[in-house]
Scaffold this motif. Structure first.
Motif, PDB file in Angstrom:
ATOM      1  N   MET A 138       0.846  -1.168   0.000  1.00 22.80           N
ATOM      2  CA  MET A 138       0.000   0.000   0.000  1.00 22.80           C
ATOM      3  C   MET A 138       0.888   1.227   0.000  1.00 22.80           C
ATOM      4  O   MET A 138       1.795   1.346   0.809  1.00 22.80           O
ATOM      5  N   GLY A 139       0.651   2.139  -0.892  1.00 22.19           N
ATOM      6  CA  GLY A 139       1.341   3.411  -0.866  1.00 22.19           C
ATOM      7  C   GLY A 139       0.645   4.305   0.133  1.00 22.19           C
ATOM      8  O   GLY A 139      -0.429   4.816  -0.123  1.00 22.19           O
ATOM      9  N   VAL A 140       1.239   4.488   1.296  1.00 20.68           N
ATOM     10  CA  VAL A 140       0.594   5.225   2.372  1.00 20.68           C
ATOM     11  C   VAL A 140       0.694   6.722   2.120  1.00 20.68           C
ATOM     12  O   VAL A 140       1.741   7.235   1.755  1.00 20.68           O
ATOM     13  N   ASP A 141      -0.398   7.396   2.337  1.00 24.33           N
ATOM     14  CA  ASP A 141      -0.454   8.850   2.243  1.00 24.33           C
ATOM     15  C   ASP A 141       0.309   9.426   3.440  1.00 24.33           C
ATOM     16  O   ASP A 141      -0.103   9.255   4.590  1.00 24.33           O
ATOM     17  N   ASP A 142       1.437  10.088   3.165  1.00 27.67           N
ATOM     18  CA  ASP A 142       2.279  10.611   4.242  1.00 27.67           C
ATOM     19  C   ASP A 142       1.538  11.613   5.124  1.00 27.67           C
ATOM     20  O   ASP A 142       1.745  11.644   6.334  1.00 27.67           O
ATOM     21  N   GLY A 143       0.681  12.428   4.530  1.00 21.18           N
ATOM     22  CA  GLY A 143      -0.086  13.397   5.312  1.00 21.18           C
ATOM     23  C   GLY A 143      -1.017  12.707   6.283  1.00 21.18           C
ATOM     24  O   GLY A 143      -1.114  13.095   7.459  1.00 21.18           O
ATOM     25  N   LEU A 144      -1.708  11.659   5.816  1.00 21.24           N
ATOM     26  CA  LEU A 144      -2.608  10.916   6.710  1.00 21.24           C
ATOM     27  C   LEU A 144      -1.818  10.207   7.803  1.00 21.24           C
ATOM     28  O   LEU A 144      -2.281  10.108   8.938  1.00 21.24           O
ATOM     29  N   LEU A 145      -0.634   9.724   7.470  1.00 23.05           N
ATOM     30  CA  LEU A 145       0.193   9.058   8.468  1.00 23.05           C
ATOM     31  C   LEU A 145       0.619  10.037   9.567  1.00 23.05           C
ATOM     32  O   LEU A 145       0.580   9.701  10.759  1.00 23.05           O
ATOM     33  N   ILE A 146       0.972  11.248   9.188  1.00 20.38           N
ATOM     34  CA  ILE A 146       1.309  12.277  10.179  1.00 20.38           C
ATOM     35  C   ILE A 146       0.088  12.592  11.045  1.00 20.38           C
ATOM     36  O   ILE A 146       0.181  12.705  12.269  1.00 20.38           O
ATOM     37  N   THR A 147      -1.070  12.722  10.412  1.00 22.70           N
ATOM     38  CA  THR A 147      -2.307  12.982  11.151  1.00 22.70           C
ATOM     39  C   THR A 147      -2.608  11.843  12.118  1.00 22.70           C
ATOM     40  O   THR A 147      -2.954  12.082  13.281  1.00 22.70           O
ATOM     41  N   LEU A 148      -2.486  10.610  11.655  1.00 27.42           N
ATOM     42  CA  LEU A 148      -2.714   9.434  12.498  1.00 27.42           C
ATOM     43  C   LEU A 148      -1.822   9.508  13.739  1.00 27.42           C
ATOM     44  O   LEU A 148      -2.284   9.305  14.867  1.00 27.42           O
ATOM     45  N   LYS A 149      -0.545   9.811  13.550  1.00 33.52           N
ATOM     46  CA  LYS A 149       0.394   9.892  14.667  1.00 33.52           C
ATOM     47  C   LYS A 149       0.011  11.014  15.632  1.00 33.52           C
ATOM     48  O   LYS A 149       0.086  10.847  16.849  1.00 33.52           O
ATOM     49  N   ARG A 150      -0.422  12.146  15.108  1.00 32.85           N
ATOM     50  CA  ARG A 150      -0.831  13.272  15.967  1.00 32.85           C
ATOM     51  C   ARG A 150      -2.037  12.893  16.822  1.00 32.85           C
ATOM     52  O   ARG A 150      -2.096  13.211  18.015  1.00 32.85           O
TER      53      ARG A 150
END
Length: 181
Positions: free
Chosen positions: A1-13
């Motif tokens: 899966m090519g993960v959306d980096d922006g969503l990954l940052i949001t998930l972590k926040r």
């Protein structure tokens, strides 16, 4: 899966904020599939939490810069990090999230943060029970089943979805495709 980096940052926040506020949660949806090493698309982030923790979660997230929204659906609330959407789900599939729901998790590392994730079995159960006469897109469940098949307790899936003819049909399809025995 090519993960959306922006969503990954949001998930972590979101995960960090919920942890700091000591609000129990579980990662669900496509990012939980990703956390288990599976393949799934991503357009938002899903967290499960108990209904009694929703207000505290919203307060903590808004205080860190998220924008809150209360959609007409009464089973979730949403927060936004710029245009990136996070669903805070307290009643998936018309069933309340409970302490037991949050205990049926496994810790997974998601981009260097350890967080509780729904088990692969629970993810498959949720996917199958989401199929109805109004929504029955098996192409959304096949990548999940194929990529996580070794981690899924298929006997439990069959037992907990036995009331659903859509789940029964999907499980038959998986057998015919030799995804499961």
């Amino acid at each position: 899966m090519g993960v959306d980096d922006g969503l990954l940052i949001t998930l972590k926040r979101v995960a960090a904020t919920l942890k700091q506020a000591e609000i129990p949660f579980a990662l669900g949806g496509s990012f939980a599939v990703y956390a288990h090493g599976g393949h799934s698309g991503d357009h938002d982030v899903d967290f499960l939490l108990c209904e009694e923790d929703v207000e505290r979660a919203l307060e903590a997230l808004v205080a860190t810069g998220f924008r809150a929204e209360r959609p007409p659906e009464d089973w979730l609330v949403k927060v936004y990090d710029e245009d990136r959407m996070v669903d805070l789900i307290h009643h998936p599939l018309d069933t309340p999230v409970t302490e037991e729901t949050l205990a049926d998790t496994v810790p997974r590392v998601v981009d260097a943060i350890v967080m509780p994730c729904l088990t692969a079995t629970q993810l498959m159960i949720h996917k199958l029970l989401s199929f109805t006469e109004h929504y029955c897109d098996f192409t959304r469940g096949l990548p999940l089943a194929r990529s996580l098949r070794e981690q899924i307790d298929w006997d439990r899936v069959r037992k907990e979805t036995a009331q659903s003819p859509y789940a029964e049909a999907f499980l038959l399809l998986l057998e015919r495709l030799e995804v499961v025995a």
